[in-house]
Write an enzyme that holds these catalytic residues in place. Structure first.
Site, short mmCIF file in Angstrom:
data_model
loop_
_atom_site.label_atom_id
_atom_site.label_comp_id
_atom_site.label_asym_id
_atom_site.label_seq_id
_atom_site.Cartn_x
_atom_site.Cartn_y
_atom_site.Cartn_z
N GLU A 1 -19.62 -55.87 92.68
CA GLU A 1 -20.97 -55.62 92.23
C GLU A 1 -20.93 -54.27 91.52
OE1 GLU A 1 -23.64 -53.95 91.34
OE2 GLU A 1 -24.58 -53.63 93.26
N GLU B 1 -22.33 -46.03 84.23
CA GLU B 1 -21.30 -45.71 85.24
C GLU B 1 -19.95 -46.30 84.82
OE1 GLU B 1 -24.19 -46.20 89.14
OE2 GLU B 1 -22.13 -46.84 89.32
N1 LIG Z 1 -23.55 -49.34 90.29
C1 LIG Z 1 -23.35 -50.43 91.01
N2 LIG Z 1 -23.94 -51.53 90.85
N3 LIG Z 1 -22.45 -50.41 91.97
C2 LIG Z 1 -21.79 -49.26 92.25
C3 LIG Z 1 -20.99 -49.55 93.48
C4 LIG Z 1 -20.10 -48.70 93.73
C5 LIG Z 1 -19.28 -48.82 94.98
O1 LIG Z 1 -17.96 -49.12 94.56
C6 LIG Z 1 -17.12 -48.00 94.79
N4 LIG Z 1 -16.27 -47.89 93.60
C7 LIG Z 1 -16.66 -47.72 92.33
N5 LIG Z 1 -15.59 -47.68 91.51
C8 LIG Z 1 -14.49 -47.86 92.31
C9 LIG Z 1 -13.10 -47.94 92.06
N6 LIG Z 1 -12.61 -47.81 90.81
N7 LIG Z 1 -12.27 -48.14 93.10
C10 LIG Z 1 -12.77 -48.27 94.37
N8 LIG Z 1 -14.09 -48.19 94.67
C11 LIG Z 1 -14.93 -48.00 93.64
C12 LIG Z 1 -18.06 -46.82 94.97
O2 LIG Z 1 -17.48 -45.83 95.78
C13 LIG Z 1 -19.25 -47.47 95.65
O3 LIG Z 1 -19.07 -47.61 97.04
#
Ligand SMILES: N=C(N)NC/C=C/[C@H]1O[C@@H](n2cnc3c(N)ncnc32)[C@H](O)[C@@H]1O
Length: 428
Positions: free
Chosen positions: A205, A214
């Site tokens: 998600e 983002e």
């Molecule tokens: N903006 C929306 N919809 N959702 C954001 C959701 C983000 C979630 O995904 C994790 N996340 C984001 N990018 C990565 C990545 N490259 N590797 C591991 N975890 C990640 C963040 O720490 C948040 O817990």
């Protein structure tokens, strides 16, 4: 790429040292590693300089450089400058993952029933086909999607990947709900962790405001290319950005009209300030009323998550042609997105999560782009134009949204600014 660029006036080259790594995007930008010594030939803008490294030249972000020979005073200030290098991270990961290490954003996302129930529906309606499958939940947060998989289906394993410190708690939640046999939590960035195996299903998600803000989508595409086996399924499978020209009368009155006559006084000299402060950036979490729509909405951008490439994210363009259905005031455009989850079963039903005004509200709501000047329109007027999402070449989670529009009025008596264009930072 030649070391000099004829159309930049050359200054006598100055030597600079780079403060951190930089990966250029596009052919015009020069990549470098922390500590490289660059020769700066020109400073066309305060943000981007023309520099050379080992005979190759290109644009570099000036904020990543310090004059060579300045290291001595640099050492003296080392301590208070220590935290500054984190400001140079183009992904702002410290701030980004820091924010996901607290409950606020997870509570917001989990409280969004439309969003969370849509993912539960995807798992539930594909539960049979998920039997014995290997699933990766990218950016699992509290692990809600992984827990749905373990609870509603029988996958052989779910790799729940989470970069923030929330991962510690996610492990506890997996155990607390008796799912540790199926769900394994990996703490780390999806780009860096090693999984034991390829995956059959990659679910995430990742959608931000205006779909892409983002740019977590880049992490999903990299994970797709590295971990999704051939023939595997990615959820969401596709995404659409939708636009509609709209009225925003109450917002306009609240932010601009207010200064006309507050308490019987004339505060209109503040209106340029109000314009700058309230209408220059997009308005997130805007709730558009159905009757604010001046036309039928139009999908301006469609992304296929199987074929989309990271390089495609630099610039994404869409077109629109609207026909005004009723007289009103054209205050701006409202945007929202829909994502689609194709069925694992051939011919099975696609689940969709629509964040538009005709669906249950989500925590994203919609995004409002206010024009500089409202325009009165009549039924039959045509509003055509383009939308351009341009990713920030330095701050990799940010973009600008540029809207070009022209109005062909169906009648002559109404006042019209025929053509318009405006660029909105989101947020850089
Ligand atoms: N903006 C929306 N919809 N959702 C954001 C959701 C983000 C979630 O995904 C994790 N996340 C984001 N990018 C990565 C990545 N490259 N590797 C591991 N975890 C990640 C963040 O720490 C948040 O817990």
């Amino acid at each position: 790429m030649q070391a000099d660029k004829e159309d930049e006036e050359d200054v006598c080259p100055e030597e600079f040292v780079t403060l951190c790594d930089f990966t250029g995007s596009g052919s015009e930008q020069l990549s470098f590693s922390s500590g490289d010594k660059l020769l700066v030939h020109a400073k066309p803008t305060s943000e981007w300089w023309w520099a050379e490294l080992r005979g190759v030249a290109g644009y570099v972000p000036a904020s990543y450089l310090r004059p060579d020979g300045a290291e001595e005073e640099e050492e003296e200030e080392e301590d208070e400058d220590e935290e500054d290098t984190s400001l140079l991270d183009p992904w702002q990961d410290e701030e980004y993952f820091g924010s996901y290490g607290t409950l606020k954003l997870h509570l917001e996302m989990l409280s969004d029933k439309s969003r969370t129930e849509a993912y539960r529906q995807v798992i539930r309606s594909n539960s049979a086909s998920l039997t014995n499958k290997v699933v990766m939940d990218l950016g699992c947060g509290t692990g809600i999607i992984s827990l749905f998989c373990a609870q509603l289906a029988q996958p052989s394993v779910v790799y729940a990947v989470e970069a923030s410190s929330m991962a510690e708690y996610t492990r506890q939640l997996v155990k607390q709900n008796g799912c540790e046999e199926v769900v394994t939590v990996f703490q780390g960035r999806a780009e860096e962790i090693e999984l034991p195996d390829q995956v059959d299903v990659l679910v995430s998600e990742w959608m931000g405001n205006c779909l892409l803000f983002e740019f977590m989508v880049e992490s999903v595409l990299l994970a797709r290319d590295r971990w999704l086996r051939d023939g595997g399924v990615i959820w969401p499978s596709s995404a659409a950005l939708t636009l509609v020209p709209c009225q925003a009368d109450s917002y306009y009155r609240e932010k601009m009209g207010f200064w006309e006559r507050p308490y019987g006084l004339d505060f209109t000299p503040l209106q340029p300030l109000a314009h700058q402060e309230f209408f220059t950036k997009p308005k997130f979490s805007h709730l558009i009323e159905h009757n604010d729509c001046l036309t039928a909405p139009c999908d301006v951008i469609c992304l296929n998550m199987y074929t989309l490439q990271v390089k495609d994210l630099e610039e994404i363009k869409g077109q629109f042609h609207f026909c005004v259905e009723k007289p009103g005031v054209f205050h701006g455009f409202t945007a929202w997105f829909t994502v689609f989850f194709e069925s694992l079963e051939a011919g099975g039903a696609t689940v969709e999560l629509n964040t538009g005004p005709n669906s249950e509200p989500t925590h994203w709501k919609q995004t409002l782009f206010m024009l500089d000047r409202p325009v009165r329109v009549c039924a039959g007027d045509l509003i055509g134009g383009t939308i351009l999402l341009r990713r920030n070449p330095v701050w990799r989670r940010h973009m600008t949204v540029t809207l070009h529009w022209n109005i062909n009025c169906s009648t002559e008596e109404t006042d019209h600014s025929q053509v318009g264009t405006k660029t909105f930072p989101m947020w850089r």
